[in-house]
Design a protein around this motif. Structure first.
Motif, PDB file in Angstrom:
ATOM      1  N   PRO A 134      11.968  11.724  -6.588  1.00 26.11           N
ATOM      2  CA  PRO A 134      13.002  11.493  -5.566  1.00 26.11           C
ATOM      3  C   PRO A 134      12.448  11.387  -4.150  1.00 26.11           C
ATOM      4  N   GLY A 135      11.455  12.201  -3.815  1.00 29.57           N
ATOM      5  CA  GLY A 135      10.865  12.123  -2.480  1.00 29.57           C
ATOM      6  C   GLY A 135      10.171  10.797  -2.249  1.00 29.57           C
ATOM      7  N   VAL A 136       9.452  10.331  -3.283  1.00 27.20           N
ATOM      8  CA  VAL A 136       8.764   9.041  -3.175  1.00 27.20           C
ATOM      9  C   VAL A 136       9.775   7.906  -3.020  1.00 27.20           C
ATOM     10  N   ILE A 137      10.822   7.917  -3.830  1.00 25.93           N
ATOM     11  CA  ILE A 137      11.838   6.861  -3.773  1.00 25.93           C
ATOM     12  C   ILE A 137      12.542   6.876  -2.420  1.00 25.93           C
ATOM     13  N   ALA A 138      12.870   8.059  -1.924  1.00 25.94           N
ATOM     14  CA  ALA A 138      13.536   8.161  -0.621  1.00 25.94           C
ATOM     15  C   ALA A 138      12.656   7.589   0.483  1.00 25.94           C
ATOM     16  N   ALA A 139      11.343   7.829   0.407  1.00 29.06           N
ATOM     17  CA  ALA A 139      10.427   7.312   1.423  1.00 29.06           C
ATOM     18  C   ALA A 139      10.369   5.788   1.399  1.00 29.06           C
ATOM     19  N   PRO A 147       0.810  -1.230   0.000  1.00 26.53           N
ATOM     20  CA  PRO A 147       0.000   0.000   0.000  1.00 26.53           C
ATOM     21  C   PRO A 147       0.835   1.267   0.000  1.00 26.53           C
ATOM     22  N   LEU A 148       2.045   1.195   0.565  1.00 28.22           N
ATOM     23  CA  LEU A 148       2.926   2.364   0.544  1.00 28.22           C
ATOM     24  C   LEU A 148       3.321   2.706  -0.886  1.00 28.22           C
ATOM     25  N   ILE A 149       3.679   1.700  -1.653  1.00 30.85           N
ATOM     26  CA  ILE A 149       4.049   1.926  -3.057  1.00 30.85           C
ATOM     27  C   ILE A 149       2.848   2.440  -3.840  1.00 30.85           C
ATOM     28  N   LEU A 150       1.664   1.873  -3.562  1.00 30.09           N
ATOM     29  CA  LEU A 150       0.451   2.338  -4.227  1.00 30.09           C
ATOM     30  C   LEU A 150       0.191   3.807  -3.914  1.00 30.09           C
ATOM     31  N   ALA A 151       0.351   4.181  -2.643  1.00 31.76           N
ATOM     32  CA  ALA A 151       0.150   5.581  -2.256  1.00 31.76           C
ATOM     33  C   ALA A 151       1.156   6.487  -2.954  1.00 31.76           C
ATOM     34  N   ALA A 152       2.403   6.012  -3.083  1.00 32.13           N
ATOM     35  CA  ALA A 152       3.419   6.815  -3.758  1.00 32.13           C
ATOM     36  C   ALA A 152       3.061   7.046  -5.214  1.00 32.13           C
ATOM     37  N   CYS A 180      18.473   9.936   2.868  1.00 34.40           N
ATOM     38  CA  CYS A 180      17.085   9.957   2.368  1.00 34.40           C
ATOM     39  C   CYS A 180      16.402  11.277   2.715  1.00 34.40           C
ATOM     40  N   LEU A 181      16.686  11.795   3.904  1.00 35.20           N
ATOM     41  CA  LEU A 181      16.078  13.064   4.298  1.00 35.20           C
ATOM     42  C   LEU A 181      16.604  14.199   3.425  1.00 35.20           C
ATOM     43  N   ALA A 182      17.900  14.153   3.097  1.00 30.46           N
ATOM     44  CA  ALA A 182      18.483  15.187   2.236  1.00 30.46           C
ATOM     45  C   ALA A 182      17.868  15.162   0.840  1.00 30.46           C
ATOM     46  N   VAL A 183      17.460  13.979   0.378  1.00 33.71           N
ATOM     47  CA  VAL A 183      16.823  13.873  -0.934  1.00 33.71           C
ATOM     48  C   VAL A 183      15.366  14.313  -0.876  1.00 33.71           C
ATOM     49  N   ALA A 184      14.653  13.911   0.194  1.00 35.34           N
ATOM     50  CA  ALA A 184      13.214  14.150   0.258  1.00 35.34           C
ATOM     51  C   ALA A 184      12.870  15.586   0.658  1.00 35.34           C
ATOM     52  N   PRO A 228       0.298  19.874  -3.744  1.00 35.36           N
ATOM     53  CA  PRO A 228       0.030  19.911  -2.305  1.00 35.36           C
ATOM     54  C   PRO A 228       0.421  18.602  -1.610  1.00 35.36           C
ATOM     55  N   ASN A 229       0.811  17.583  -2.378  1.00 36.23           N
ATOM     56  CA  ASN A 229       1.163  16.291  -1.784  1.00 36.23           C
ATOM     57  C   ASN A 229       2.657  16.019  -1.758  1.00 36.23           C
ATOM     58  N   ALA A 230       3.456  17.005  -2.168  1.00 36.39           N
ATOM     59  CA  ALA A 230       4.902  16.782  -2.256  1.00 36.39           C
ATOM     60  C   ALA A 230       5.553  16.633  -0.884  1.00 36.39           C
ATOM     61  N   TYR A 231       4.830  16.969   0.187  1.00 40.93           N
ATOM     62  CA  TYR A 231       5.372  16.825   1.542  1.00 40.93           C
ATOM     63  C   TYR A 231       5.482  15.350   1.947  1.00 40.93           C
ATOM     64  N   TRP A 232       4.799  14.480   1.222  1.00 41.76           N
ATOM     65  CA  TRP A 232       4.663  13.077   1.627  1.00 41.76           C
ATOM     66  C   TRP A 232       6.019  12.396   1.829  1.00 41.76           C
ATOM     67  N   GLY A 233       6.973  12.651   0.955  1.00 39.49           N
ATOM     68  CA  GLY A 233       8.279  12.012   1.062  1.00 39.49           C
ATOM     69  C   GLY A 233       9.033  12.415   2.297  1.00 39.49           C
ATOM     70  N   VAL A 234       9.171  13.711   2.562  1.00 32.49           N
ATOM     71  CA  VAL A 234       9.934  14.172   3.709  1.00 32.49           C
ATOM     72  C   VAL A 234       9.239  13.802   5.011  1.00 32.49           C
ATOM     73  N   ALA A 235       7.895  13.867   5.026  1.00 33.89           N
ATOM     74  CA  ALA A 235       7.174  13.485   6.237  1.00 33.89           C
ATOM     75  C   ALA A 235       7.370  12.001   6.542  1.00 33.89           C
ATOM     76  N   SER A 236       7.351  11.157   5.510  1.00 34.29           N
ATOM     77  CA  SER A 236       7.521   9.719   5.712  1.00 34.29           C
ATOM     78  C   SER A 236       8.921   9.390   6.205  1.00 34.29           C
ATOM     79  N   VAL A 237       9.935   9.948   5.530  1.00 34.21           N
ATOM     80  CA  VAL A 237      11.312   9.662   5.922  1.00 34.21           C
ATOM     81  C   VAL A 237      11.581  10.143   7.344  1.00 34.21           C
TER      82      VAL A 237
END
Length: 385
Positions: A51-56, A27-32, A75-79, A93-102
Motif C-alpha cells: 500500500p505504501g508503494v502504491i500510494a507513492a 525508475p520510481l516503479i523499479l525502486a518500489a 495517499c498519506l493516510a494509506v502510506a 528498514p525501507n518501509a518509510y519510503w512510501g510516506v516519505a515520497s507522498v
C-alpha cells in the motif's frame, strides 16, 4: 492562427511535469519493486508494504498532472501506517519510503506551515524508526529477501533511524527546491506574457498615433477654414464657396486615409516595419533574426510591410514563440516562428492581405510544420520590375 486554449504558464508547467512523469516514473516503479522485494520474507509482508508503494506511485502521477492536492491526504493516510507496521511487524528498514515520497510531493503545496509540516515528517520517520530499538535483541534483524541477519543496536540505529531520516530530509528538501523551480518558471512565463501584452499595447498606441496624424491636422485646418468661410459668406461668397470646396476635399481625403489605415492599406515603410517588429519581439523576450538577402522592390515593399505587421501581431497574441526568423528578398518575405498551436491554420487577419496580394500578382501562404508556423508572401520573380 488560433487562440491559445490554455494559459502559457499552464502549458509550460504541464510540459515540465509530463517530462518528469516520462523520465522519473520508470525508475520510481523499479525502486518500489526493489524496496518490496528486499524486505519481503513472507507472503503477508507484501500486504503490509505494497500500500505504501502504491500510494507513492499514485501521488507522483497526480503530482505530474498538477493534481496532487486532490489525492495527497488519502495517499498519506494509506502510506503513513506502513512505516510503523513495517518496523514492528515486518522488520523492514525501507518501509518509510512510501510516506516519505507522498509527503515530500504534497508538503510544498500546502497553503501554510509547510516547513513545520516538513519538520514533522522528519521527526515522524526518525521516531518510528527508533521504536525498533525497543524490540528485544533476539528479534532485532535486518531482512534481505528470505535471509535474516541478527544485528546490534548500532546497526539498527543506522538502518532504521539515521538512513531513513537522512533520506527523508534529502527528498523533502529536493521537493521544496523543485516546487520553487516551478514557481520561478511560472513567474518568468507571466513576465513574458506581460511583455507580449505590452508590445501589443505599444502597437495600438502607434496605430492611435497614425490615426491622430491623419485626422488631427485635417480637423484643425477644417476648423480654421470653416471659421473663415463663415466670415466670407456674405462679403465674398465666391471665396467662401472655394473654402467650402477645400473643406469637402480635405474631409474626403481624411476618410480615405482613415479607411486605409483601418484595413492596413496605408503606405508603410518596410525598413521601419522590420525595425519595429524586431523591437516588439525583443520586448516580448523572443529572439529574432533578420536576414536581408536583397532589398524588396518598391512596388511590393508596401504590401510586404503590411504582411509583416499583421504576422507580428499574430505571433505576439496567439503563439508561444521563443524565436522568430525573418527573411527578406527582392520579391518576398518569409516569417517563421516556433511555438505554433496545433490544428488547422486560420489566416483571419491575413485573409484580406492574401486577397490583395493575389490581385496584385502575389501569393500569401501560411503553414504549420514540426511546431513552426511559416508565413510567406512572395511575388513571382519574373513579374518583379
Amino acid at each position: 492562427m488560433k487562440a491559445r486554449p490554455l494559459h502559457l504558464t499552464e502549458l509550460t508547467q504541464g510540459r515540465l511535469r509530463r517530462l518528469n512523469l516520462y523520465t522519473a516514473l520508470p525508475p520510481l516503479i523499479l525502486a518500489a519493486v526493489v524496496v518490496v522485494a528486499v524486505d519481503v520474507g513472507a507472503w503477508w509482508h507484501v500486504l503490509v508494504l505494497a500500500p505504501g508503494v502504491i500510494a507513492a506511485i499514485v501521488a507522483f502521477e497526480r503530482w505530474t498532472a498538477n493534481d496532487i492536492g486532490r489525492v495527497f491526504w488519502p495517499c498519506l493516510a494509506v502510506a503513513a501506517p506502513v512505516w510503523p507496521l513495517g518496523v514492528l511487524l515486518v522488520g523492514s528498514p525501507n518501509a518509510y519510503w512510501g510516506v516519505a515520497s507522498v509527503a515530500s510531493l504534497g508538503l510544498p503545496r500546502l497553503p501554510g506551515r509547510r516547513y513545520l509540516a516538513g519538520a514533522g515528517l522528519v521527526v515522524f520517520v526518525a521516531a518510528i524508526g527508533a521504536l525498533r530499538l525497543a524490540v528485544g535483541p533476539d528479534d532485532d534483524r535486518i531482512r534481505v529477501g528470505a535471509a535474516r541477519f541478527l544485528v546490534g543496536d548500532n546497526e539498527i540505529l543506522l538502518s532504521y533511524v539515521l538512513v531513513p531520516t537522512a533520506l527523508t530530509v534529502f527528498i523533502t528538501v529536493l521537493s521544496f527546491v523543485g516546487e520553487r523551480f516551478y514557481d520561478i518558471v511560472q513567474e518568468l512565463e507571466m513576465s513574458r506574457e506581460r511583455e507580449a501584452e505590452l508590445a501589443v499595447i505599444r502597437e495600438r498606441v502607434r496605430f492611435a498615433g497614425d490615426l491622430h496624424d491623419i485626422q488631427g491636422h485635417t480637423l484643425h485646418v477644417v476648423k480654421l477654414k470653416t471659421a473663415l468661410a463663415q466670415k466670407l459668406v456674405h462679403s465674398d461668397p465666391d471665396r467662401a464657396a472655394d473654402e467650402l470646396r477645400e473643406i469637402h476635399g480635405l474631409v474626403s481625403d481624411t476618410i480615405r486615409q482613415t479607411k486605409e489605415l483601418a484595413y492596413g492599406q496605408r503606405r508603410l515603410n518596410l525598413s521601419a516595419e522590420l525595425e519595429n517588429a524586431k523591437n516588439l519581439f525583443e520586448a516580448a523576450g523572443i529572439r529574432v533574426r533578420i536576414t536581408r538577402e536583397a532589398e524588396a522592390e518598391a512596388r511590393v515593399s508596401e504590401l510586404l510591410g503590411q504582411v509583416l505587421r499583421e504576422t507580428t501581431t499574430n505571433i505576439l497574441r496567439h503563439a508561444q514563440a521563443t524565436q522568430v526568423r525573418i527573411t527578406l528578398s527582392a520579391a518576398g518575405i518569409t516569417i517563421v516562428n516556433d511555438g505554433a498551436p496545433a490544428g488547422e491554420v486560420v489566416l483571419r487577419g491575413l485573409s484580406a492581405l492574401r486577397q490583395r496580394l493575389s490581385e496584385d500578382g502575389g501569393v500569401l501562404t501560411a503553414s504549420v510544420m514540426a511546431g513552426e508556423f511559416t508565413t510567406a508572401a512572395s511575388y513571382p520573380t519574373a513579374d518583379v520590375r
